[in-house]
Design a protein around this motif. Structure first.
Motif, short mmCIF file in Angstrom:
data_model
loop_
_atom_site.label_atom_id
_atom_site.label_comp_id
_atom_site.label_asym_id
_atom_site.label_seq_id
_atom_site.Cartn_x
_atom_site.Cartn_y
_atom_site.Cartn_z
N TYR B 425 -13.13 27.18 5.24
CA TYR B 425 -13.13 27.40 3.80
C TYR B 425 -14.54 27.43 3.20
O TYR B 425 -14.73 27.75 2.04
N LEU B 426 -15.51 27.02 4.01
CA LEU B 426 -16.84 26.73 3.48
C LEU B 426 -17.51 27.93 2.79
O LEU B 426 -18.09 27.79 1.72
N GLU B 427 -17.39 29.10 3.42
CA GLU B 427 -18.08 30.27 2.87
C GLU B 427 -17.58 30.61 1.46
O GLU B 427 -18.35 31.06 0.61
N LYS B 428 -16.28 30.37 1.23
CA LYS B 428 -15.69 30.63 -0.08
C LYS B 428 -16.43 29.84 -1.17
O LYS B 428 -16.67 30.33 -2.25
N GLU B 429 -16.78 28.59 -0.86
CA GLU B 429 -17.48 27.77 -1.87
C GLU B 429 -18.97 28.10 -1.95
O GLU B 429 -19.54 28.17 -3.02
N LEU B 430 -19.61 28.26 -0.78
CA LEU B 430 -21.07 28.29 -0.76
C LEU B 430 -21.68 29.68 -0.66
O LEU B 430 -22.85 29.86 -0.96
N GLY B 431 -20.88 30.64 -0.23
CA GLY B 431 -21.39 32.01 -0.11
C GLY B 431 -22.03 32.27 1.25
O GLY B 431 -22.38 31.34 1.99
N LYS B 432 -22.18 33.55 1.56
CA LYS B 432 -22.65 33.97 2.88
C LYS B 432 -24.09 33.53 3.13
O LYS B 432 -24.44 33.11 4.23
N GLY B 433 -24.93 33.62 2.11
CA GLY B 433 -26.34 33.27 2.27
C GLY B 433 -26.51 31.83 2.73
O GLY B 433 -27.36 31.53 3.57
N THR B 434 -25.68 30.94 2.19
CA THR B 434 -25.78 29.52 2.56
C THR B 434 -25.36 29.31 4.01
O THR B 434 -25.99 28.54 4.75
N ILE B 435 -24.30 30.02 4.43
CA ILE B 435 -23.84 29.89 5.81
C ILE B 435 -24.94 30.38 6.77
O ILE B 435 -25.23 29.74 7.79
N LEU B 436 -25.57 31.50 6.42
CA LEU B 436 -26.66 32.02 7.26
C LEU B 436 -27.81 31.02 7.33
O LEU B 436 -28.40 30.79 8.39
N PHE B 437 -28.13 30.40 6.20
CA PHE B 437 -29.22 29.41 6.16
C PHE B 437 -28.87 28.22 7.06
O PHE B 437 -29.72 27.73 7.82
N MET B 438 -27.63 27.75 6.99
CA MET B 438 -27.20 26.64 7.83
C MET B 438 -27.32 27.00 9.31
O MET B 438 -27.72 26.18 10.14
N LYS B 439 -26.99 28.24 9.62
CA LYS B 439 -27.09 28.68 11.03
C LYS B 439 -28.55 28.72 11.50
O LYS B 439 -28.85 28.36 12.64
N LYS B 440 -29.44 29.16 10.60
CA LYS B 440 -30.86 29.18 10.96
C LYS B 440 -31.37 27.75 11.19
O LYS B 440 -32.12 27.48 12.13
N LEU B 441 -30.94 26.85 10.32
CA LEU B 441 -31.30 25.44 10.47
C LEU B 441 -30.88 24.93 11.85
O LEU B 441 -31.66 24.31 12.57
N LYS B 442 -29.63 25.19 12.17
CA LYS B 442 -29.08 24.68 13.42
C LYS B 442 -29.82 25.27 14.63
O LYS B 442 -30.20 24.56 15.56
N LYS B 443 -30.03 26.57 14.57
CA LYS B 443 -30.72 27.27 15.67
C LYS B 443 -32.14 26.69 15.86
O LYS B 443 -32.58 26.45 16.98
N GLY B 444 -32.82 26.46 14.76
CA GLY B 444 -34.19 25.96 14.83
C GLY B 444 -34.27 24.54 15.37
O GLY B 444 -35.24 24.16 16.04
N LEU B 445 -33.27 23.73 15.08
CA LEU B 445 -33.35 22.30 15.41
C LEU B 445 -32.54 21.92 16.65
O LEU B 445 -32.69 20.82 17.17
N ASP B 446 -31.64 22.79 17.07
CA ASP B 446 -30.76 22.44 18.20
C ASP B 446 -30.36 23.75 18.86
O ASP B 446 -29.22 24.21 18.76
#
Lengths: 458, 458
Positions: B425-446
């Motif tokens: 449900y997350l994308e519905k609340e936060l939008g696609k840009g936020t999901i992409l940002f979270m993925k970049k965070l994760k990729k960079g740190l783990d």
């Protein structure tokens, strides 16, 4: 020098009159409150809409041009100035308060809103936006968030991060990122608002902020307390905290600062006092009365001489001494180096002593003032950059001030941030692992290092 | 099944008795408070020292084995259970309170300390650790931080993130990262403490937390208020907030929940009441008196019937009804789905009405209780997973509950986190840009996605 073709691309995004590239304009955007060797940006732009910021990011990515976002430039650690030319994105034209909701107690603002504008607005309606950096009449809320600005009320009310409920920002790829919201509790997705507070423009360009406001305290009482002994003043600070009294503000001026302020302003400060405390209590009227009785007893015990402000205008008069501290010290010698070392509150007496002995040891002038109540002191070194011999002693003194703060479980910076100014000291406080983690963060979120490069050691 | 050779490597790090790999052990670590299809870990380890955690991370990196860190497993969104086998790292053996400083008002704890253990400890000394998730007698502070746990006092005192001053964690490369500290203000380096709060084990394994404590309020007054109309109860909540009263807690139970609790416990709740509010005021005695007068007036106006607790034991008796809500609802039907939708406080009346109409529309049983004062409701669906036709209606009802919360400027989750439960449900609340940002965070740190993979949609 930037080419006309590139200038045109910027103009296409924000309009001709919102692109500045003259010598005079770029020169003035090469300074903020931190004095360093200035690096002029190639271009300064003043976007008015979120979409323009997205487009600016796309353009800068294409040009591989560094971007430094800037509020009013009151930053004290060099966070708002370029170190590699590029583009300065000013938030000055994004200065609207979009919404204030007094029932649910939040305000939605653009990043360029002046801190005091919001504070005054909500105050007129019986509400309160507590973070009050000394620069609040010129600083922007976007800058406050980017630097996690503190202020005089940190002791009781916390700092900017304690008031950020949510925000929207544009990341290095031009994507819009939304985090937090208008609810008191929010646990959907990472706490990216917390992450962005204090990130000094390294990870994104903030376009909207949701800030918490609170009901205004019903009563307050302000006073100054003069001491003939610095240790007794700092002991009073520790005693007041230990008695579980949380003043809204509890500020200190040492004798050097008192004399500098009096020389500059002639407002009638007691120049023989070794320290003055500026204390304000607020809350429910009965609570203020009880706290005042405790403060009075402690200050008496420590031979402090209390002057109570009987009105708002009397308070403003008494408070002048505190407000003029930095500008008065700046008149003493050509170069002023403002430090921001912070210790746990009970260590204030130890830290004050250390600063005095460092001042003697290196034979340099240090005026100390600051937020005694939250342990955030501003030892301010008065010197002259043109004297290389003295500057060497100054550098050693700064190293020792930092060492003293760290030994006392403190930190290099309480509220001014790292920026350019403190980058080289950071590893000493945080360790190598933290620096590596910060580098991974930056690499993952801003691969080409175009967002405010050269800051926080990145 | 994990090989003996690999088991030995784990044993070498933490000792033989701290490595569990039996069917029974791995089975019990495949569950937390969120009921989903369980995935058993290959191995469970219980480190006792920070260095062991570093070594475990090195080993898991070498083996490319997923790591899920786990406190007491009281998590309600699946944050503490593996989705890909691998290693569960339990913090149960890291449960020391390392330091409590009552002068500078902080506590230093290991992640496995039970929330209530710290709260009781500081309370005995006249202090207060406010965050009080309902699970606080079993939940760990590490888990609270990882999930940014809320609780009953969110309205006045905020949530876990408002009490984290600093922490140490081990990142995906086994490096030690230190952030924040023991000072009220800290601006050196990024706000990684804020970043880690609510990160659900995605970026590192917390080994030490510095938490803020505060002086205990001098007085408090607790009461229940019965209403014969749900709207009048929720209107009272909105009125109390609008009158600028901030209760320490303000909880609500609807009639369905009241009847379920009474059926389960026979504690004498008024089963005809359409709603009960549980209100506690605290602070300076005079402030509590003033606030009580306002609350009384508002509840009277809305035809509420107030019962005041005259002692701590009377309060505990009255509060039973609230405490037993979830366990009592769990008895009604085989499957309980606990939601966590949250709205700005003034929207509570609207949200309550929406939930009632959704319950009717899809003909499903919903008991609603929760933290009315901070807008954090727990609409609880009682159903039976074995009935696929009803489950379809349940899913549609959940979608509509989320839509209602978002329409009212709210969020999918106030305090339970995303984990497995709410990822889709997350994308519905936060939008696609936020999901992409979270993925970049994760990729960079783990980079290899070994830290609690499959959570928060990552």
């Amino acid at each position: 020098m930037i080419s006309k073709a590139i200038l045109k691309e910027f103009q296409k995004i924000v309009g001709k009159e919102k692109v500045l590239a003259t010598e005079a304009a770029t020169m003035s955007y090469s300074y903020d409150g931190f004095l360093d060797k200035p690096v002029k940006p190639d271009v300064v732009v003043q976007p008015q809409q979120d979409e323009q910021i997205s487009k600016l990011v796309f353009l800068c990515q294409k040009l591989e041009m560094p971007m430094t976002i800037r509020g009013s430039g009151s930053n004290l650690s060099g966070g708002a100035i370029p170190v590699k030319n590029g583009c300065v994105i000013s938030t000055s034209a994004m200065n609207k308060i979009k919404q204030i909701d007094y029932t649910d107690m939040y305000a939605v603002v653009q990043p360029g809103v002046i801190t005091k504008t919001l504070a005054d607005n909500v105050e007129r309606n019986g509400f309160f936006y507590p973070p009050d950096p000394s620069s609040m009449s010129i600083s922007t809320l976007g800058g406050n968030v980017a630097e996690n600005a503190g202020g005089l009320r940190g002791l009781k009310y916390g700092v900017t991060k304690d008031y950020v409920m949510g925000m929207t920002f544009i990341d290095s790829d031009g994507n819009t990122v939304k985090t937090g919201g208008k609810t008191v509790k929010q646990a959907s997705g990472f706490n990216l608002s917390g992450f962005m507070v204090g990130s000094e423009g390294s990870f994104g360009l903030i376009t909207e902020i949701i800030l918490k406001i609170t009901p205004r305290p019903a009563a307050s009482r302000a006073m100054t307390v003069d001491f003939d002994d610095l240790n007794k003043a700092s002991q009073s600070v520790a005693d007041i905290i230990a008695a579980k009294v949380l003043p809204a503000t509890m500020e200190i001026l040492d004798n050097y600062t008192i004399r500098s302020v009096e020389a500059a302003t002639s407002i009638g400060l007691p120049v023989d006092a070794q320290a003055i405390l500026f204390i304000e209590l607020d809350g429910h009227p009965a609570h203020v009365d009880d706290d005042f009785a405790i403060v009075q007893k402690i200050c008496k015990k420590n031979s402090g001489n209390i002057k109570i402000a009987r009105s708002e205008s009397e308070k403003n008069k008494l408070w002048q001494g505190r407000r003029k501290a930095l500008s008065s010290l700046a008149r003493v010698k050509p170069t002023l180096i403002l430090e921001d070392a912070t210790v746990p509150r009970s260590k204030i007496p130890d830290m004050m002593k250390k600063i005095q002995s460092i001042s003697k040891k290196f034979n340099i002038s240090i005026g100390t003032f600051g937020h005694a109540g939250d342990g955030n002191l501003h030892p301010t070194i008065l010197t002259d950059r043109r004297n290389p011999e003295e500057m060497k002693r100054v550098e050693k003194a700064i190293d020792e001030i930092f060492d003293a703060a760290l030994e006392l479980d403190g930190t290099l910076s309480g509220e001014h941030g790292v920026g350019i100014a403190k980058a080289r000291y950071l590893e000493k406080e945080l360790g190598k692992g933290t620096i590596l983690f910060m580098k991974k963060l930056k690499k993952g979120l801003d691969e080409k290092n175009l967002l405010n490069p050269g800051k926080v050691g990145l």
